[in-house]
Design an enzyme around this catalytic site. Sequence first.
Site, short mmCIF file in Angstrom:
data_model
loop_
_atom_site.label_atom_id
_atom_site.label_comp_id
_atom_site.label_asym_id
_atom_site.label_seq_id
_atom_site.Cartn_x
_atom_site.Cartn_y
_atom_site.Cartn_z
N ASP A 34 0.83 -1.20 0.00
CA ASP A 34 0.00 0.00 0.00
C ASP A 34 0.87 1.26 0.00
O ASP A 34 0.81 2.08 0.90
CB ASP A 34 -0.95 -0.02 1.21
N ASP A 81 -5.10 -3.05 -2.66
CA ASP A 81 -4.32 -1.80 -2.68
C ASP A 81 -2.94 -1.97 -3.29
O ASP A 81 -1.98 -1.34 -2.86
CB ASP A 81 -4.16 -1.24 -1.26
#
Length: 206
Positions: A34, A81
Amino acid sequence: GKLPHFLDEAKKQQEASGQPTLSVFVLCDLPNRDCAAKASAGELAVEADGEARYRTEFVDPIAEQFAARPDQPIVAIIEPDSLANMTTNMHEPKCAASAAAYRNSVVYAIKRLALPNVSVYLDAAHAGWLGWDGNRVKMAQVFKRVLEQAGGVDMIRGFATNVSNYTHLYNRDGAALALTNPCPNELTYVKLLAETLSMYGMPGKG
């Protein structure tokens, strides 16, 4: 350590009911995980042998547990993500530095987890992130490249949305996304994403 326990519990339920018990797992441990959100940074770093550790310490043990239970149906959702960051956040230095590791690691995970008893899904973010036409096209291009490296579109069963962060399905709560977003809710996004994926050689994916 908990993965064998969860799979064993699913097997017990399957044996007791006489029906397949589907187990769903979300893999979320990429190096530089992420990359655009500091609050959710992971344990592995690209600069600290993260790619190799992801393969040997994370994906390989999971693949071995899945393969050891060939009669159990399993869903593996790969890396929320992650690839979406490659469509919108390459201006972030950490994301730019993570792009190759993301792509290589997701390719590796697909190859290792595409087992007869495992249905693999790639994370496709959500309407509030990739609803815009340009973002969906970029996402489809990223998916196409990753799947070509992994062995083709048939290595996966489909795509998963609303896994990490999410938008409403129908707007029934009165919430609204940005007025410029052609996807006012998640079901519209899923429909338009499927059309975009088909244009880039990925038709019929759930």
